[in-house]
Design an enzyme around this catalytic site. Sequence first.
Site, PDB file in Angstrom:
ATOM      1  N   LYS A 183      40.348  61.505  35.054  1.00 10.53           N
ATOM      2  CA  LYS A 183      41.261  61.016  34.652  1.00 10.53           C
ATOM      3  C   LYS A 183      42.300  61.988  33.942  1.00 10.53           C
ATOM      4  O   LYS A 183      43.479  61.850  33.989  1.00 10.53           O
ATOM      5  CB  LYS A 183      41.163  59.619  33.791  1.00 10.53           C
ATOM      6  CG  LYS A 183      40.872  58.709  34.859  1.00 10.53           C
ATOM      7  CD  LYS A 183      40.919  57.218  34.100  1.00 10.53           C
ATOM      8  CE  LYS A 183      39.465  56.904  33.626  1.00 10.53           C
ATOM      9  NZ  LYS A 183      39.451  55.549  33.079  1.00 10.53           N
ATOM     10  N   GLU A 223      37.948  52.054  31.260  1.00 12.21           N
ATOM     11  CA  GLU A 223      38.724  52.242  30.120  1.00 12.21           C
ATOM     12  C   GLU A 223      40.301  52.322  30.594  1.00 12.21           C
ATOM     13  O   GLU A 223      40.333  53.102  31.396  1.00 12.21           O
ATOM     14  CB  GLU A 223      38.335  53.519  29.444  1.00 12.21           C
ATOM     15  CG  GLU A 223      38.948  53.707  28.008  1.00 12.21           C
ATOM     16  CD  GLU A 223      38.830  55.106  27.233  1.00 12.21           C
ATOM     17  OE1 GLU A 223      37.607  55.926  27.828  1.00 12.21           O
ATOM     18  OE2 GLU A 223      39.339  55.496  26.408  1.00 12.21           O
ATOM     19  N   ARG A 236      27.260  59.623  40.511  1.00  6.19           N
ATOM     20  CA  ARG A 236      28.873  59.062  40.747  1.00  6.19           C
ATOM     21  C   ARG A 236      29.197  59.849  42.127  1.00  6.19           C
ATOM     22  O   ARG A 236      28.648  60.594  42.648  1.00  6.19           O
ATOM     23  CB  ARG A 236      29.684  59.839  39.568  1.00  6.19           C
ATOM     24  CG  ARG A 236      29.485  61.441  39.518  1.00  6.19           C
ATOM     25  CD  ARG A 236      30.553  61.886  38.133  1.00  6.19           C
ATOM     26  NE  ARG A 236      30.463  60.990  37.013  1.00  6.19           N
ATOM     27  CZ  ARG A 236      31.716  60.645  36.564  1.00  6.19           C
ATOM     28  NH1 ARG A 236      32.920  60.416  37.204  1.00  6.19           N
ATOM     29  NH2 ARG A 236      31.714  59.715  35.425  1.00  6.19           N
TER      30      ARG A 236
END
Length: 562
Positions: A277, A42, A267
């Site tokens: 983020k 994104e 992850r």
Amino acid sequence: MEDNKITEDSANKPKNFIREIIDEDMKTNKWQGKVHTRFPPEPNGYLHIGHAKSICLNYGIAKDYKGKFNLRFDDTNPSKEEQEYVDSIIEDVKWLGSDFENRIFFASDYFEQMHYWAIELIKKGAAYVDDASADEIRENRGTLTEPGKESPCRNRSVEQNLDLFEKMKNGVFKNGEKVLRAKIDMASPNFNLRDPIMYRILHAEHHRQGNKWCIYPTYDWAHGLEDSLEKITHSICTLEFENHRPLYDWFLDELNIHHPQQIEFARLNLNYTVMSKRKLLLLVQEKYVDGWDDPRMPTISAFRRRGFTPESIRNFAEIVGVAKRDAMTDIALLEFAIREDLNHCAQRVMAVLRPLKIIITNYPDSVEELDAVNNPEDLSMGTRKIPFSRELFIEQTDFMELPPKGYHRLVPGGEVRLRYAYIIKCEEIIKNDNGEVIELHCTYDPETKSGTGSSNKKVKGTVHWVSASHAVNAEVRLYDRLFTVEAPDSDKEKDFLEFINPNSLEILTGTLIEPSLKNAKPGDRFQFERHGYFCVDSKFTKNEKLVFNRTVTLKDSWGKKN
Ligand code: ATP
Ligand code: MG
């Protein structure tokens, strides 16, 4: 036709569970021998080292199985997305060497098709417009033990739904007034299947679509469609989407379109840093760092600016491997990977970070050019000349007036070898009014020139130096970890900002480096002997001012061992 066999490259790679799935698919000819992966960021921030792992994984698989790899921007959320992020992501993926062969896609380019498919689901009676607010939907979701409450709007007719959805699209309603939901099962044990939202109303400008749309698809609705449109075969994502897979499958099955296999992996988590983020953005906005690429950040652009090579990051991703369970990776592993790489390719040079002046009283008033080896690990990198003269600088820490036991560097009356040069003896100490040592007067032994073998005199210590009149001034930035604790964002009571290390950056302005570095360019990497690996900074290096970032320290310093 090409054989659907496991390629040589893939056969030679260490196996992980994802590669095992693909091997099996190859055997059963599930995808007609095709492998097509993607990386779907994104564009709401810069990429970090966790993304790098995902990129290397997806690209590595495509490459080894002779398949394809797409870069796709998942730009379905208009409010936080910016062109700056798009540009930085493209740069970072390219820098990592992950070749998407110009296949850059934007989820927003599929909005029209997604909208069409939504109408198809409405027509099938598989989606409906709900008047409930986000809060009401949450409240009526039920619990682990209780089913959710069906919305009164759930049984609207197809015609009503088509009409209302059209009005949603045409901007008749305000933000949050209506949503489109999939009609699945309010009693499902999986919350994601309790009539999930497909579209919400957002009157906001999109970075590519402008004001064309005021309804935006949710991740769950959009993601599988994007994968399907791009004919992805293996949709690899992180573990938090495991519970979303039944929904991913449901949408694709209902539409009866190309249906990629979603596979989840753990992850990457790295200690002493944060990776969300949102938190990285806060560090930038609140100026804890000098930007997304501040060398203390865990972003790919920061690692690049700090002097990491793409190879080192790829190797790191390989060593970390692919797991099914979350774990914390030690940042020391990343440091190991970059040391390994730079050890082979970085030129050695001498730099004195905190200079102490030395006068060699019996050396003539002339300059001698000495031979220095560029890289003892790779002699093909050759040698260079470095000037030696009567006035030199050595490291302040390489002299001690009152040395502890086992100190093998320069002491009053003691001897030490100057790297690539001579053995010198400390004859006199000059101090200022405060009693601080400001200069040493030494003598040299002309018989001890390095590489000539004319004397067999041995000393225990070897120190680096620069010639006073030839040295180039530089600024050196030494970095420590940005956080003082291993998991700054896992403390329930405290904000992660409370764990910021106040000493994460030390700036040395008086560093003196050998003249061969005078024309070093941003991005050039060196080993400063005995200090570590350094890289010319791309942000603060200007015309006459050279700024170096310390990439990583050396594990062992030869100065101590010798
Ligand atoms: P946020 O920080 O906002 O939660 P994100 O890191 O998930 O976002 P995306 O842009 O959605 O950001 O991530 C793109 C891809 O990178 C996704 O497929 C995601 O699974 C993967 N990814 C994100 N973080 C990691 C990580 N730490 N390790 C491995 N893969 C990751
Ligand atoms: Mg995400």
